[in-house]
Design a protein around this motif. Structure first.
Motif, PDB file in Angstrom:
ATOM      1  N   HIS A  37       0.575  -1.453  -0.136  1.00 30.44           N
ATOM      2  CA  HIS A  37       0.320   0.444  -0.337  1.00 30.44           C
ATOM      3  C   HIS A  37       0.771   1.139  -0.287  1.00 30.44           C
ATOM      4  CE1 HIS A  37      -3.928  -2.284   2.283  1.00 30.44           C
ATOM      5  NE2 HIS A  37      -3.191  -2.638   1.155  1.00 30.44           N
ATOM      6  N   HIS A  38       0.589   2.096  -0.759  1.00 24.20           N
ATOM      7  CA  HIS A  38       1.319   3.445  -0.664  1.00 24.20           C
ATOM      8  C   HIS A  38       0.062   4.826  -0.519  1.00 24.20           C
ATOM      9  CE1 HIS A  38       3.797   0.435  -2.156  1.00 24.20           C
ATOM     10  NE2 HIS A  38       3.350   0.093  -2.892  1.00 24.20           N
ATOM     11  N   LEU A  39       1.167   6.022  -0.328  1.00 27.73           N
ATOM     12  CA  LEU A  39       0.447   6.525  -0.591  1.00 27.73           C
ATOM     13  C   LEU A  39       1.529   8.057  -0.308  1.00 27.73           C
ATOM     14  CD1 LEU A  39      -1.568   8.956   0.753  1.00 27.73           C
ATOM     15  CD2 LEU A  39      -0.987   8.835   3.194  1.00 27.73           C
ATOM     16  N   LEU A  40       1.216   8.999  -0.913  1.00 34.51           N
ATOM     17  CA  LEU A  40       2.196  10.150  -1.305  1.00 34.51           C
ATOM     18  C   LEU A  40       1.255  11.480  -1.069  1.00 34.51           C
ATOM     19  CD1 LEU A  40       3.455   8.927  -5.343  1.00 34.51           C
ATOM     20  CD2 LEU A  40       4.248   7.861  -2.950  1.00 34.51           C
ATOM     21  N   ILE A  41       2.167  12.078  -0.487  1.00 38.80           N
ATOM     22  CA  ILE A  41       1.736  13.533  -0.278  1.00 38.80           C
ATOM     23  C   ILE A  41       2.539  14.180  -0.801  1.00 38.80           C
ATOM     24  CG2 ILE A  41       0.979  15.444   1.276  1.00 38.80           C
ATOM     25  CD1 ILE A  41       0.343  12.682   3.107  1.00 38.80           C
ATOM     26  N   ALA A  42       1.746  15.294  -1.831  1.00 43.04           N
ATOM     27  CA  ALA A  42       2.518  16.788  -2.331  1.00 43.04           C
ATOM     28  C   ALA A  42       2.411  18.145  -1.535  1.00 43.04           C
ATOM     29  CB  ALA A  42       1.642  16.858  -3.686  1.00 43.04           C
ATOM     30  N   TYR A  43       3.273  18.965  -1.047  1.00 45.81           N
ATOM     31  CA  TYR A  43       3.903  19.810  -0.572  1.00 45.81           C
ATOM     32  C   TYR A  43       4.101  20.709  -0.940  1.00 45.81           C
ATOM     33  CZ  TYR A  43       3.024  16.453   3.459  1.00 45.81           C
ATOM     34  OH  TYR A  43       2.765  15.248   4.708  1.00 45.81           O
ATOM     35  N   VAL A  44       3.251  21.988  -0.872  1.00 47.60           N
ATOM     36  CA  VAL A  44       3.389  23.050  -1.239  1.00 47.60           C
ATOM     37  C   VAL A  44       3.558  24.085  -0.235  1.00 47.60           C
ATOM     38  CG1 VAL A  44       2.610  25.241  -2.662  1.00 47.60           C
ATOM     39  CG2 VAL A  44       1.803  22.833  -3.373  1.00 47.60           C
ATOM     40  N   ASP A  45       4.910  24.578  -0.082  1.00 47.85           N
ATOM     41  CA  ASP A  45       4.926  25.558   1.050  1.00 47.85           C
ATOM     42  C   ASP A  45       4.533  25.163   2.526  1.00 47.85           C
ATOM     43  OD1 ASP A  45       6.124  27.457  -1.026  1.00 47.85           O
ATOM     44  OD2 ASP A  45       4.194  28.635  -1.078  1.00 47.85           O
ATOM     45  N   GLY A  46       5.550  23.654   1.909  1.00 46.65           N
ATOM     46  CA  GLY A  46       5.189  22.969   3.359  1.00 46.65           C
ATOM     47  C   GLY A  46       4.037  22.518   3.897  1.00 46.65           C
ATOM     48  N   ALA A  47       3.023  22.972   3.591  1.00 45.14           N
ATOM     49  CA  ALA A  47       1.229  22.080   3.244  1.00 45.14           C
ATOM     50  C   ALA A  47       0.892  21.217   2.969  1.00 45.14           C
ATOM     51  CB  ALA A  47       0.525  24.441   2.521  1.00 45.14           C
ATOM     52  N   PRO A  48       0.210  20.600   3.133  1.00 41.53           N
ATOM     53  CA  PRO A  48      -0.012  19.000   2.579  1.00 41.53           C
ATOM     54  C   PRO A  48      -1.657  20.130   0.914  1.00 41.53           C
ATOM     55  CG  PRO A  48      -1.001  19.171   4.653  1.00 41.53           C
ATOM     56  CD  PRO A  48      -0.746  20.254   4.299  1.00 41.53           C
ATOM     57  N   ALA A  49      -0.687  19.042  -0.046  1.00 38.58           N
ATOM     58  CA  ALA A  49      -2.123  20.273  -1.198  1.00 38.58           C
ATOM     59  C   ALA A  49      -2.258  18.959  -2.037  1.00 38.58           C
ATOM     60  CB  ALA A  49      -0.959  20.719  -2.167  1.00 38.58           C
ATOM     61  N   GLY A  50      -2.237  18.060  -2.009  1.00 36.47           N
ATOM     62  CA  GLY A  50      -3.122  16.881  -2.916  1.00 36.47           C
ATOM     63  C   GLY A  50      -2.125  15.592  -1.877  1.00 36.47           C
ATOM     64  N   MET A  51      -2.812  13.941  -2.823  1.00 34.12           N
ATOM     65  CA  MET A  51      -2.659  13.057  -1.966  1.00 34.12           C
ATOM     66  C   MET A  51      -2.524  12.000  -3.016  1.00 34.12           C
ATOM     67  SD  MET A  51      -5.065  10.497  -1.176  1.00 34.12           S
ATOM     68  CE  MET A  51      -7.083  10.976  -1.419  1.00 34.12           C
ATOM     69  N   VAL A  52      -2.315  10.988  -3.279  1.00 38.77           N
ATOM     70  CA  VAL A  52      -2.551  10.071  -3.949  1.00 38.77           C
ATOM     71  C   VAL A  52      -2.676   8.433  -3.261  1.00 38.77           C
ATOM     72  CG1 VAL A  52      -0.491   9.382  -5.183  1.00 38.77           C
ATOM     73  CG2 VAL A  52      -2.676   8.692  -6.560  1.00 38.77           C
ATOM     74  N   THR A  53      -3.195   7.966  -3.455  1.00 42.12           N
ATOM     75  CA  THR A  53      -3.229   6.278  -3.039  1.00 42.12           C
ATOM     76  C   THR A  53      -2.796   5.128  -3.655  1.00 42.12           C
ATOM     77  OG1 THR A  53      -5.650   5.499  -2.036  1.00 42.12           O
ATOM     78  CG2 THR A  53      -4.214   7.057  -0.273  1.00 42.12           C
ATOM     79  N   GLY A  54      -2.357   4.383  -4.226  1.00 41.81           N
ATOM     80  CA  GLY A  54      -2.106   2.853  -4.388  1.00 41.81           C
ATOM     81  C   GLY A  54      -1.593   1.289  -3.762  1.00 41.81           C
ATOM     82  N   VAL A  55      -2.604   0.990  -4.332  1.00 39.99           N
ATOM     83  CA  VAL A  55      -2.139  -0.508  -3.922  1.00 39.99           C
ATOM     84  C   VAL A  55      -1.480  -1.468  -5.283  1.00 39.99           C
ATOM     85  CG1 VAL A  55      -3.618  -2.451  -2.712  1.00 39.99           C
ATOM     86  CG2 VAL A  55      -3.996  -0.198  -2.642  1.00 39.99           C
ATOM     87  N   GLU A  56      -0.908  -2.155  -4.458  1.00 34.68           N
ATOM     88  CA  GLU A  56      -0.579  -3.509  -5.694  1.00 34.68           C
ATOM     89  C   GLU A  56      -0.923  -4.835  -5.764  1.00 34.68           C
ATOM     90  OE1 GLU A  56       3.874  -4.721  -4.896  1.00 34.68           O
ATOM     91  OE2 GLU A  56       4.402  -2.585  -4.436  1.00 34.68           O
ATOM     92  N   MET A  57      -1.327  -5.064  -7.072  1.00 36.42           N
ATOM     93  CA  MET A  57      -2.744  -5.684  -7.406  1.00 36.42           C
ATOM     94  C   MET A  57      -1.121  -7.228  -7.826  1.00 36.42           C
ATOM     95  SD  MET A  57      -5.770  -4.161  -7.594  1.00 36.42           S
ATOM     96  CE  MET A  57      -6.727  -5.544  -8.176  1.00 36.42           C
ATOM     97  N   THR A  58      -1.553  -8.650  -7.107  1.00 31.52           N
ATOM     98  CA  THR A  58      -1.004  -9.449  -8.367  1.00 31.52           C
ATOM     99  C   THR A  58      -1.919 -10.620  -8.483  1.00 31.52           C
ATOM    100  OG1 THR A  58       1.138  -9.067  -6.810  1.00 31.52           O
ATOM    101  CG2 THR A  58       1.029 -10.636  -8.022  1.00 31.52           C
ATOM    102  N   HIS A  59      -1.746 -11.125  -9.212  1.00 35.54           N
ATOM    103  CA  HIS A  59      -2.173 -12.183 -10.509  1.00 35.54           C
ATOM    104  C   HIS A  59      -1.352 -12.690 -11.125  1.00 35.54           C
ATOM    105  CE1 HIS A  59      -6.013 -14.306 -12.294  1.00 35.54           C
ATOM    106  NE2 HIS A  59      -6.909 -13.707 -10.721  1.00 35.54           N
ATOM    107  N   PRO A  60      -1.584 -14.954 -10.596  1.00 34.39           N
ATOM    108  CA  PRO A  60      -0.640 -15.652 -10.963  1.00 34.39           C
ATOM    109  C   PRO A  60      -0.891 -15.663 -12.080  1.00 34.39           C
ATOM    110  CG  PRO A  60      -2.575 -16.517  -9.630  1.00 34.39           C
ATOM    111  CD  PRO A  60      -3.872 -14.916  -9.928  1.00 34.39           C
ATOM    112  N   ASP A  61      -1.723 -15.067 -13.222  1.00 30.49           N
ATOM    113  CA  ASP A  61      -1.026 -15.267 -14.574  1.00 30.49           C
ATOM    114  C   ASP A  61      -0.901 -13.899 -15.558  1.00 30.49           C
ATOM    115  OD1 ASP A  61      -3.682 -14.358 -14.524  1.00 30.49           O
ATOM    116  OD2 ASP A  61      -4.120 -15.134 -16.697  1.00 30.49           O
ATOM    117  N   LYS A  62      -0.839 -12.738 -14.293  1.00 24.43           N
ATOM    118  CA  LYS A  62      -0.917 -11.165 -14.932  1.00 24.43           C
ATOM    119  C   LYS A  62       0.632 -10.826 -14.514  1.00 24.43           C
ATOM    120  CE  LYS A  62      -5.413 -11.392 -16.075  1.00 24.43           C
ATOM    121  NZ  LYS A  62      -5.264 -12.443 -15.895  1.00 24.43           N
ATOM    122  N   GLY A  63       0.623 -11.297 -13.284  1.00 20.79           N
ATOM    123  CA  GLY A  63       2.058 -10.383 -12.704  1.00 20.79           C
ATOM    124  C   GLY A  63       1.843  -8.895 -11.574  1.00 20.79           C
ATOM    125  N   THR A  64       2.327  -8.650 -11.829  1.00 21.47           N
ATOM    126  CA  THR A  64       1.688  -7.642 -10.038  1.00 21.47           C
ATOM    127  C   THR A  64       0.738  -6.128 -11.260  1.00 21.47           C
ATOM    128  OG1 THR A  64       2.885  -8.142  -8.509  1.00 21.47           O
ATOM    129  CG2 THR A  64       2.615  -5.834  -8.468  1.00 21.47           C
TER     130      THR A  64
END
Length: 138
Positions: A37-64
């Motif tokens: 699980h991944h959470l990235l936060i963008a800071y502008v002048d030290g203030a939280p301005a935005g965020m994005v979350t990502g989740v890795e998903m793995t499947h036997p025949d596809k990879g991640t």
């Protein structure tokens, strides 16, 4: 703008206004404890301005692959490239983690999200339909 990968609950709660609803302490700890699980936060002048979350998903025949779960940009910072930078940073992290791709879903009537994802290199997948299940929890 500085984009940071977040591993501490305090940083999540300090940026709570970027989420749909305030972060839940137990869910925040569980999310951060999982290395896929991944959470990235963008800071502008030290203030939280935005965020994005990502989740890795793995499947036997596809990879991640990486699922872009949520993107949020605070109103005063919209239209300034924060969302695009966050999506691009998640794509870079996906490559670093060995993911073969990145995907997300959004409402077809959300022009801001569609424009952001396209500017960050996303291409709409023709013929796809999203289906959901909602469960009543005790």
């Amino acid at each position: 703008m500085e984009i940071r990968r977040i591993a501490q609950a305090e940083a999540v709660h300090a940026a709570g206004h970027l989420f749909d609803t305030p972060p839940v302490p137990e869910a925040t700890e569980r999310f951060l404890a999982d290395e896929r699980h991944h959470l990235l936060i963008a800071y502008v002048d030290g203030a939280p301005a935005g965020m994005v979350t990502g989740v890795e998903m793995t499947h036997p025949d596809k990879g991640t692959e990486m699922f872009l779960y949520e993107l949020g940009v605070d109103e005063p910072f919209r239209g300034r490239g924060v969302g695009r930078a966050l999506v691009s940073a998640l794509a870079d992290l996906s490559r670093e983690r060995g993911c073969y791709g990145l995907w997300t879903a959004t409402d077809e009537d959300n022009p801001a999200a569609l424009a952001t994802y396209r500017r960050a290199g996303g291409v709409p997948e023709a013929g796809q339909v999203a289906l959901t299940w909602t469960f009543d929890l005790p």
